[in-house]
Write a protein that holds these residues in place. Structure first.
Motif, short mmCIF file in Angstrom:
data_model
loop_
_atom_site.label_atom_id
_atom_site.label_comp_id
_atom_site.label_asym_id
_atom_site.label_seq_id
_atom_site.Cartn_x
_atom_site.Cartn_y
_atom_site.Cartn_z
N UNK A 1 -0.14 -9.29 -11.50
CA UNK A 1 0.72 -9.68 -12.61
C UNK A 1 -0.18 -9.99 -13.79
N UNK A 2 0.01 -9.25 -14.88
CA UNK A 2 -0.84 -9.38 -16.05
C UNK A 2 -2.31 -9.13 -15.70
N UNK A 3 -2.52 -8.18 -14.80
CA UNK A 3 -3.87 -7.77 -14.45
C UNK A 3 -4.60 -8.68 -13.49
N UNK A 4 -3.93 -9.71 -12.98
CA UNK A 4 -4.56 -10.66 -12.06
C UNK A 4 -3.74 -10.73 -10.77
N UNK A 5 -4.40 -11.06 -9.65
CA UNK A 5 -3.64 -11.19 -8.40
C UNK A 5 -2.70 -12.39 -8.45
N UNK A 6 -1.41 -12.13 -8.42
CA UNK A 6 -0.43 -13.20 -8.32
C UNK A 6 -0.38 -13.69 -6.88
N UNK A 7 -0.28 -12.75 -5.97
CA UNK A 7 -0.26 -13.01 -4.54
C UNK A 7 -1.04 -11.91 -3.85
N UNK A 8 -1.39 -12.17 -2.61
CA UNK A 8 -1.99 -11.13 -1.77
C UNK A 8 -1.13 -10.99 -0.52
N UNK A 9 -0.82 -9.75 -0.17
CA UNK A 9 -0.06 -9.45 1.04
C UNK A 9 -1.02 -8.86 2.07
N UNK A 10 -1.02 -9.43 3.27
CA UNK A 10 -1.90 -8.95 4.33
C UNK A 10 -1.08 -8.57 5.55
N UNK A 11 -1.44 -7.45 6.17
CA UNK A 11 -0.84 -7.02 7.43
C UNK A 11 -1.77 -7.44 8.56
N UNK A 12 -1.30 -8.35 9.43
CA UNK A 12 -2.09 -8.84 10.55
C UNK A 12 -1.63 -8.14 11.83
N UNK A 13 -2.58 -7.62 12.59
CA UNK A 13 -2.23 -6.92 13.81
C UNK A 13 -3.32 -7.11 14.85
N UNK A 14 -3.04 -6.69 16.08
CA UNK A 14 -4.04 -6.74 17.14
C UNK A 14 -5.21 -5.85 16.76
N UNK A 15 -6.41 -6.27 17.10
CA UNK A 15 -7.62 -5.60 16.63
C UNK A 15 -7.63 -4.10 16.94
N UNK A 16 -7.16 -3.73 18.13
CA UNK A 16 -7.24 -2.33 18.53
C UNK A 16 -6.39 -1.40 17.69
N UNK A 17 -5.34 -1.93 17.06
CA UNK A 17 -4.44 -1.10 16.27
C UNK A 17 -5.15 -0.44 15.10
N UNK A 18 -6.09 -1.15 14.50
CA UNK A 18 -6.80 -0.63 13.32
C UNK A 18 -8.23 -0.23 13.65
N UNK A 19 -8.50 0.06 14.93
CA UNK A 19 -9.85 0.47 15.31
C UNK A 19 -10.21 1.83 14.73
N UNK A 20 -9.20 2.65 14.50
CA UNK A 20 -9.41 3.98 13.93
C UNK A 20 -9.43 3.91 12.41
N UNK A 21 -10.48 4.45 11.78
CA UNK A 21 -10.63 4.36 10.33
C UNK A 21 -9.49 5.05 9.58
N UNK A 22 -9.00 6.15 10.12
CA UNK A 22 -7.92 6.87 9.43
C UNK A 22 -6.65 6.05 9.40
N UNK A 23 -6.38 5.29 10.47
CA UNK A 23 -5.20 4.41 10.49
C UNK A 23 -5.36 3.29 9.48
N UNK A 24 -6.54 2.68 9.44
CA UNK A 24 -6.81 1.61 8.47
C UNK A 24 -6.64 2.12 7.04
N UNK A 25 -7.15 3.33 6.78
CA UNK A 25 -7.02 3.93 5.45
C UNK A 25 -5.56 4.16 5.10
N UNK A 26 -4.78 4.67 6.05
CA UNK A 26 -3.36 4.93 5.81
C UNK A 26 -2.61 3.63 5.54
N UNK A 27 -2.90 2.60 6.34
CA UNK A 27 -2.26 1.30 6.13
C UNK A 27 -2.63 0.72 4.76
N UNK A 28 -3.91 0.81 4.42
CA UNK A 28 -4.37 0.26 3.15
C UNK A 28 -3.70 0.92 1.96
N UNK A 29 -3.62 2.24 1.99
CA UNK A 29 -2.98 2.96 0.89
C UNK A 29 -1.49 2.65 0.80
N UNK A 30 -0.84 2.54 1.95
CA UNK A 30 0.60 2.27 1.95
C UNK A 30 0.87 0.85 1.45
#
Length: 254
Positions: free
Chosen positions: A196-225
């Motif tokens: 908001x106005x070029x500054x972080x108003x809030x941060x949204x984080x997706x928390x999951x079990x470690x193994x879910x994001x073990x694959x770099x392509x999945x992490x990249x897809x989640x990050x972009x989405x």
């Protein structure tokens, strides 16, 4: 507020410990607690005589969440991600230079999930959420914040300041952050800021079990989405002017 914050931070306390934690005189603390108990803001355990946060705060917190319109806007878009990502979504707001707090969350139903308590106060260096806030700070200020070093939360925590600064630069370039078990064992996170106005108003984080994001392509897809969803929320808030001013860290606040 000193009493409420002490109970939030330390949990149930006896009167003597509450006096020590707040710096109030024993008499002042006693009368404040007595008045707050009548309003159900605090309660006392009949056996231990320890004071803890009261049920009225739950009611007030629920009403506050409903009245803060921008949280409703952001949560509306996060709901679209529940079917795409097997994660708990946590919304953070910055309190000051070094601390953030959890202001809301969206949890999946009928499945195993990572859960976190609302109102928790966390060190900004802790996880992917902190990198998102720090990425938009002046670099000199970031170095000042990290001047005391980095805390090791798990065996996977980044404790090298230069490496941590490099990750912050990556966040600034791509718009999202990643943390694999650096803040909590067994939990990986992807986070992105709602600007908001070029500054972080809030941060949204997706928390999951470690193994879910073990694959770099999945992490990249989640990050972009997640970045895409946060951009949509940012645009909606900008259009309707519903968001408060983000936390700005002025020179005289250092």
């Amino acid at each position: 507020m000193l009493i409420l914050e002490a109970l939030q931070q330390h949990g149930p306390l006896g009167l003597a410990d509450l006096v020590s934690a707040t710096g109030l005189s024993r008499t002042t603390c006693y009368y404040l607690v007595r008045t707050m108990a009548k309003a159900r803001l605090v309660e006392s355990d009949g056996e231990t005589r320890k004071i803890h946060l009261g049920i009225r705060l739950v009611e007030l917190g629920s009403a506050a969440t409903e009245q803060i319109g921008y949280l409703g806007v952001i949560k509306r878009y996060i709901l679209d991600l529940l079917d795409e990502m097997d994660a708990t979504f946590v919304i953070y707001r910055r309190m000051d230079h070094e601390r953030v707090t959890i202001v809301d969350k969206v949890e999946p139903r009928h499945r195993l999930r990572v859960t976190v308590p609302l109102g928790s106060t966390l060190a900004i260096q802790g996880g992917s959420f902190g990198r998102c806030f720090l990425a938009y700070d002046d670099p000199a200020l970031v170095r000042e914040i990290l001047s005391a070093g980095l805390q090791r939360y798990t065996e996977h925590s980044i404790t090298d300041v230069e490496r941590f600064l490099g990750e912050i630069e990556d966040v600034r370039d791509r718009g999202w952050a990643m943390d694999r078990e650096g803040f909590a064992l067994g939990v990986s996170t992807v986070a992105a800021p709602v600007l908001h106005q070029g500054r972080p108003l809030l941060v949204v984080a997706a928390l999951t079990m470690a193994g879910t994001l073990a694959d770099d392509s999945t992490a990249e897809r989640w990050g972009r989405r997640l970045r895409e969803i946060c951009d949509i929320a940012s645009a909606t808030l900008q259009q309707h002017h519903r968001a408060p001013v983000a936390v700005h860290l002025a020179e005289d606040e250092r």
